[in-house]
Design a protein around this motif. Structure first.
Motif, PDB file in Angstrom:
ATOM      1  N   LYS A  26       1.082  -1.227   0.040  1.00 52.20           N
ATOM      2  CA  LYS A  26      -0.257  -0.073   0.221  1.00 52.20           C
ATOM      3  C   LYS A  26       1.466   1.653   0.317  1.00 52.20           C
ATOM      4  CE  LYS A  26      -4.012   2.445   2.221  1.00 52.20           C
ATOM      5  NZ  LYS A  26      -4.829   2.145   3.825  1.00 52.20           N
ATOM      6  N   ILE A  27       0.445   2.317  -0.976  1.00 55.04           N
ATOM      7  CA  ILE A  27       1.730   3.291  -0.929  1.00 55.04           C
ATOM      8  C   ILE A  27       0.333   4.501  -1.774  1.00 55.04           C
ATOM      9  CG2 ILE A  27       3.544   2.077  -1.560  1.00 55.04           C
ATOM     10  CD1 ILE A  27       3.147   3.054  -4.441  1.00 55.04           C
ATOM     11  N   SER A  28       0.585   5.860  -1.953  1.00 50.74           N
ATOM     12  CA  SER A  28       0.204   6.611  -1.746  1.00 50.74           C
ATOM     13  C   SER A  28       0.007   6.815  -3.296  1.00 50.74           C
ATOM     14  CB  SER A  28       0.481   8.430  -1.328  1.00 50.74           C
ATOM     15  OG  SER A  28       1.921   8.334  -1.879  1.00 50.74           O
ATOM     16  N   ALA A  29      -1.080   7.852  -3.905  1.00 52.60           N
ATOM     17  CA  ALA A  29      -0.922   8.142  -5.043  1.00 52.60           C
ATOM     18  C   ALA A  29      -0.326   8.445  -5.902  1.00 52.60           C
ATOM     19  CB  ALA A  29      -2.704   8.801  -5.339  1.00 52.60           C
ATOM     20  N   ARG A  30       0.573   9.650  -5.130  1.00 53.47           N
ATOM     21  CA  ARG A  30       1.963   9.912  -5.797  1.00 53.47           C
ATOM     22  C   ARG A  30       3.208   9.286  -5.574  1.00 53.47           C
ATOM     23  NH1 ARG A  30       6.521  11.910  -3.390  1.00 53.47           N
ATOM     24  NH2 ARG A  30       5.571  11.616  -1.138  1.00 53.47           N
ATOM     25  N   GLU A  31       3.206   8.442  -5.166  1.00 54.99           N
ATOM     26  CA  GLU A  31       3.831   7.203  -4.473  1.00 54.99           C
ATOM     27  C   GLU A  31       3.876   6.359  -6.035  1.00 54.99           C
ATOM     28  OE1 GLU A  31       6.201   6.648  -0.322  1.00 54.99           O
ATOM     29  OE2 GLU A  31       4.011   6.286  -0.726  1.00 54.99           O
ATOM     30  N   GLU A  32       2.399   5.972  -6.213  1.00 52.22           N
ATOM     31  CA  GLU A  32       2.257   5.086  -7.320  1.00 52.22           C
ATOM     32  C   GLU A  32       2.533   5.372  -8.433  1.00 52.22           C
ATOM     33  OE1 GLU A  32      -1.645   2.526  -8.234  1.00 52.22           O
ATOM     34  OE2 GLU A  32      -1.710   3.417  -7.074  1.00 52.22           O
ATOM     35  N   LEU A  33       2.088   7.039  -8.640  1.00 52.99           N
ATOM     36  CA  LEU A  33       2.716   7.224 -10.008  1.00 52.99           C
ATOM     37  C   LEU A  33       4.085   7.769 -10.205  1.00 52.99           C
ATOM     38  CD1 LEU A  33       1.411   9.483 -12.509  1.00 52.99           C
ATOM     39  CD2 LEU A  33       1.514  11.056 -11.188  1.00 52.99           C
ATOM     40  N   GLU A  34       4.818   7.905  -9.293  1.00 53.50           N
ATOM     41  CA  GLU A  34       6.002   7.724  -9.473  1.00 53.50           C
ATOM     42  C   GLU A  34       7.104   6.452 -10.106  1.00 53.50           C
ATOM     43  OE1 GLU A  34       8.018   9.334  -5.749  1.00 53.50           O
ATOM     44  OE2 GLU A  34       7.351  11.550  -5.832  1.00 53.50           O
ATOM     45  N   ASN A  35       6.256   5.557  -9.153  1.00 56.16           N
ATOM     46  CA  ASN A  35       7.084   4.156 -10.099  1.00 56.16           C
ATOM     47  C   ASN A  35       6.116   3.984 -11.096  1.00 56.16           C
ATOM     48  OD1 ASN A  35       8.467   2.861  -7.622  1.00 56.16           O
ATOM     49  ND2 ASN A  35       6.978   3.138  -6.343  1.00 56.16           N
ATOM     50  N   ILE A  36       5.264   3.908 -11.131  1.00 54.28           N
ATOM     51  CA  ILE A  36       4.584   4.291 -13.170  1.00 54.28           C
ATOM     52  C   ILE A  36       5.039   4.723 -13.725  1.00 54.28           C
ATOM     53  CG2 ILE A  36       2.736   4.374 -14.309  1.00 54.28           C
ATOM     54  CD1 ILE A  36       1.094   4.256 -12.206  1.00 54.28           C
ATOM     55  N   GLU A  37       5.456   5.549 -13.634  1.00 57.33           N
ATOM     56  CA  GLU A  37       6.598   6.439 -14.498  1.00 57.33           C
ATOM     57  C   GLU A  37       8.663   6.214 -14.939  1.00 57.33           C
ATOM     58  OE1 GLU A  37       6.932  10.550 -12.458  1.00 57.33           O
ATOM     59  OE2 GLU A  37       5.470  11.379 -13.990  1.00 57.33           O
TER      60      GLU A  37
END
Length: 380
Positions: free
Chosen positions: A306-317
């Motif tokens: 479980k992570i924040s939306a910001r962290e998830e977006l960073e990892n998608i990038e």
């Protein structure tokens, strides 16, 4: 649907095969038990690849202990081991001979189906599976592979009907019965038999009452509804590799939308083909990848939970850069587009013609050759 252990290797549980075990058979069962213990400790894709390399090396060494004078059960074991190290030709020769022995014909057909699935020879895999009378868990696992991937829709429909028509399935397979209905509905949708497609989904909704199956089947109704019509607009604010796109502005070009996620192995399998096709046809074709926030992150290298939306977006990038994805990628906040497009499994590819209409689709991994053929048909 697939476990990590079946992505690249076929492991046959051999204990049920041998009534009287030889020293070779006993040794392998001990090896297999140790392999399973080691696999249970694997946490990442890199660790899995290392485990698989080590396992294959050990199996190759073990194969050197097999003499020319083997009893039939030992030949069966040897064939299974050869499949695991991808020596398909010798394994096929052994199994074709064992098919003529009544006691071993069922088990030989089971392994021949595994072998041909590994080769992606779906016709031979299907033929071997049809020769099996004892429908155990391995049989149903193989049937699921063929039901998803067989390129001939008539044969694909046969195996999906087998799946939904089974009176009883092993628990691990039962949760996938819904895909039989979804695959059959997809086949009918592609043939524009919309009434029949809706009938199949309605039957699934009546028979499968669990929440997951109900959600997938209800989504599929939207897929049937939009097929052949103007593709729903994509209203997403977060885009990678460029600014926001509107489908209405892309009329005159062929559009391919890929619904995907980093945690999805078949999605990762399909992405390199899309990367290549984007580079080849980018003047005439627009590829759009659509994923969404899941509240956690996992891919082939890391699992963050479980992570924040910001962290998830960073990892998608990071994922997008690592896979060299240059085409636009949209990240949906609420996943509304997945529902509007009737996505019941990923990856799902939608092929949109120059008029903006959805004219083809594919649920599951697709080869570059197969995707390109669909694209070229639309570019004519």
């Amino acid at each position: 649907m697939k476990k990590i252990s079946v992505l690249t290797v076929f492991v046959l549980i051999l204990s049920f095969l041998f009534a009287q075990q030889s020293s070779l058979e006993k040794k392998y069962l001990e090896m297999e038990k140790r392999f399973e213990e080691e696999l249970s400790k694997v946490k990442t894709r890199a660790e899995y690849d290392k485990f698989l390399e080590k396992k294959r090396a050990e199996i190759r060494e073990f194969l050197k202990e097999f003499s020319q004078n083997l009893k039939s059960s030992e030949k069966l074991l040897k064939a299974d081991l050869l499949i695991q190290v991808e020596d398909y030709s010798e394994a096929e020769t052994i199994l074709n001979k064992l098919r003529s022995e009544k006691e071993f014909s069922q088990k030989a057909n089971l392994l021949l189906a595994k072998l041909n699935i590994a080769r992606k020879n779906w016709t031979k895999a299907g033929e071997a599976l049809k020769g099996i009378q004892e429908k155990n868990e391995q049989y149903w696992e193989l049937l699921l592979e063929i039901a998803f991937e067989h390129p001939d829709n008539k044969q694909r429909a046969f195996f999906n009907r087998e799946l939904i028509g089974a009176a009883q399935l092993p628990p691990q397979i039962e949760q996938n019965r819904v895909f039989g209905y979804l695959n059959l509905a997809e086949i009918e949708t592609l043939a524009k038999n919309f009434e029949q497609a809706n009938k199949i989904i309605s039957e699934g909704l009546e028979k499968l009452k669990d929440e997951n199956s109900q959600r997938r089947l209800k989504n599929a109704l939207n897929q049937i509804k939009i097929f052949g019509k103007t593709a729903p607009e994509v209203n997403i604010t977060t885009w990678l590799n460029g600014g926001a796109l509107k489908l209405a502005d892309l009329k005159g070009k062929v559009v391919l939308i890929d619904f995907w996620a980093p945690w999805c192995p078949p999605c990762r399998e399909t992405i390199p083909a899309l990367v290549n096709l984007h580079r080849k046809y980018q003047q005439e074709l627009v590829i759009i990848g659509i994923t969404k926030y899941y509240g956690y992150y996992r891919d082939d290298q890391i699992s963050l939970g479980k992570i924040s939306a910001r962290e998830e977006l960073e990892n998608i990038e990071k994922f997008v850069k690592r896979f060299k994805i240059e085409y636009p990628v949209a990240v949906s906040e609420d996943g509304r587009e997945f529902q509007e497009y009737g996505v019941s499994g990923i990856p799902t590819l939608y092929f949109i013609n120059k008029k903006g209409e959805i004219v083809n689709l594919k649920v599951g991994a697709e080869t570059e050759e197969e995707i390109e053929k669909k694209i070229r048909d639309l570019l004519k």
